[in-house]
Design an enzyme around this catalytic site. Structure first.
Site, PDB file in Angstrom:
ATOM      1  N   SER A  44      35.856  35.614  28.567  1.00 30.53           N
ATOM      2  CA  SER A  44      37.103  35.356  27.907  1.00 30.53           C
ATOM      3  C   SER A  44      37.078  35.578  26.600  1.00 30.53           C
ATOM      4  CB  SER A  44      37.294  33.594  28.131  1.00 30.53           C
ATOM      5  OG  SER A  44      38.310  33.037  27.094  1.00 30.53           O
ATOM      6  N   LEU A 104      31.873  40.252  46.849  1.00 32.24           N
ATOM      7  CA  LEU A 104      32.201  39.003  46.879  1.00 32.24           C
ATOM      8  C   LEU A 104      33.011  38.635  45.491  1.00 32.24           C
ATOM      9  CD1 LEU A 104      31.716  36.010  47.705  1.00 32.24           C
ATOM     10  CD2 LEU A 104      29.514  36.173  46.666  1.00 32.24           C
ATOM     11  N   GLY A 121      36.028  32.123  43.421  1.00 33.54           N
ATOM     12  CA  GLY A 121      37.278  31.417  42.861  1.00 33.54           C
ATOM     13  C   GLY A 121      38.410  32.239  43.324  1.00 33.54           C
ATOM     14  N   TYR A 125      35.506  23.873  27.440  1.00 31.59           N
ATOM     15  CA  TYR A 125      35.790  25.099  28.233  1.00 31.59           C
ATOM     16  C   TYR A 125      35.509  26.332  27.549  1.00 31.59           C
ATOM     17  CZ  TYR A 125      38.683  29.135  30.051  1.00 31.59           C
ATOM     18  OH  TYR A 125      38.858  30.458  30.641  1.00 31.59           O
ATOM     19  N   GLY A 139      45.069  32.566  40.891  1.00 26.85           N
ATOM     20  CA  GLY A 139      44.920  33.420  39.624  1.00 26.85           C
ATOM     21  C   GLY A 139      44.242  34.803  39.440  1.00 26.85           C
ATOM     22  N   ILE A 140      43.284  34.957  38.726  1.00 25.79           N
ATOM     23  CA  ILE A 140      42.659  36.398  38.575  1.00 25.79           C
ATOM     24  C   ILE A 140      41.984  36.671  39.709  1.00 25.79           C
ATOM     25  CG2 ILE A 140      40.976  37.652  37.180  1.00 25.79           C
ATOM     26  CD1 ILE A 140      42.137  36.475  34.701  1.00 25.79           C
ATOM     27  N   GLY A 141      41.285  35.766  40.151  1.00 22.87           N
ATOM     28  CA  GLY A 141      40.217  35.763  41.614  1.00 22.87           C
ATOM     29  C   GLY A 141      41.280  36.212  42.626  1.00 22.87           C
TER      30      GLY A 141
END
Length: 301
Positions: free
Chosen positions: A144, A7, A10, A158, A14-16
């Site tokens: 990150s 699973l 997102g 963020y 992008g990265i997902g």
């Protein structure tokens, strides 16, 4: 390599999105989760299905809003009903916001934490009972380099939310080890191209406070962006993060690296991590919990 049921949160961009494809090409069955799959994200779902058909891959869209516990529960119930198990969850969902920290209201910052931090916990609440029942699984967190490396101003909420998520990942690694559940933390550096991260970034509603900072810091983020572009080598591509995720998922259970960094500009996170991970392991030894540094090889009742 064993094939897993995965699973990815997102997964729309992008990265997902890249990770869904990398994992599927590696032979895994991948559930690409996102909000409103029959509405505003229907085109993304169609693109993934067409891509999967063309590449002989097994990709399935599933509705999942990380802001809703009911939605997370329903998504996991769907996967288990269809496949009988769930092996891996990739915590990727997140949202970038940019602006002077003072300009964000507490409510706005709370929304950032709701997506980037609490969203993962909602998914955990749905997924972990399944993994504990199976007494095997992998929880993979997309963190990150801002949590340990250098980063510019105006990313306060963020970066704080990512740091909170990263800290929770470390804590939960210990707590899940005796259920034979493995943890991996993938740490992307900054990418100036290849994702919609900055293009879709949110901003504070307090325009007056933002303007006061703009007057003193005018053009700073553009300057930083230009410098990062200059530092970025030609081969820098967020697809490298997706490839790292697919590689880690494909490794045998119990052998995966705890933390893996994909950073093309060297913001310092790698150097800090080398020290931090050594200290973490040494402290675990000193207080008698070294067995929690890895998933248990003995299935416990």
């Amino acid at each position: 390599m064993s094939k897993s049921i995965v699973l990815v949160t997102g997964a729309g961009t992008g990265i997902g999105h890249l990770s869904v494809k990398a994992l599927a090409l590696a032979g895994h069955t991948v559930y690409a989760s996102m909000r409103d799959i029959d509405g505003r994200n229907a085109a993304k779902v169609r693109e993934l299905r067409d891509w999967a058909f063309a590449n002989g891959a097994d990709v399935r869209a599933v509705e999942l809003d990380v802001l809703s516990q009911a939605s997370a529960d329903a998504a996991v119930e769907t996967i288990v009903a269809e496949r009988g198990r769930l092996d891996v969850v990739v915590h990727n969902a997140g949202h970038l916001v940019i602006g002077p920290t003072e300009a964000f209201t507490p409510e706005e910052i709370s929304k950032v934490f709701d997506t980037n931090f609490l969203g993962a916990q909602r998914v955990n609440k749905a997924v972990l009972p399944v993994l504990r029942r199976q007494q095997k699984g992998l929880v993979l967190w997309v963190s990150s380099t801002t949590t340990r490396g250098g980063f510019p101003p105006f990313l306060g909420p963020y970066a704080a939310a990512k740091a909170a998520m990263d800290s929770m990942a470390v804590t939960m690694a210990y707590e899940l080890a005796r259920f034979n559940i493995e943890t991996a933390i993938v740490v992307p550096g900054v990418f100036t191209a290849g994702t919609d991260h900055f293009a879709n970034a949110g901003h504070p509603a307090d325009a007056a406070t933002s303007a006061a900072y703009d007057a003193r810091y005018e053009g700073l983020m553009d300057q930083v962006g230009a410098r990062l572009n200059a530092l970025m080598p030609p081969e820098a591509d967020p697809a490298a993060v997706a490839a790292d995720i697919a590689y880690i998922v494909g490794l045998p259970h119990g052998t995966r690296p705890f933390r893996s960094i994909t950073d093309f500009v060297d913001d310092g996170a790698t150097a800090v991590t080398e020290v931090a991970e050594r200290v973490r392991a040494e402290f675990a030894e000193r207080i008698g919990i070294a067995d929690l540094l890895h998933p248990s090889s003995v299935v416990l009742d």
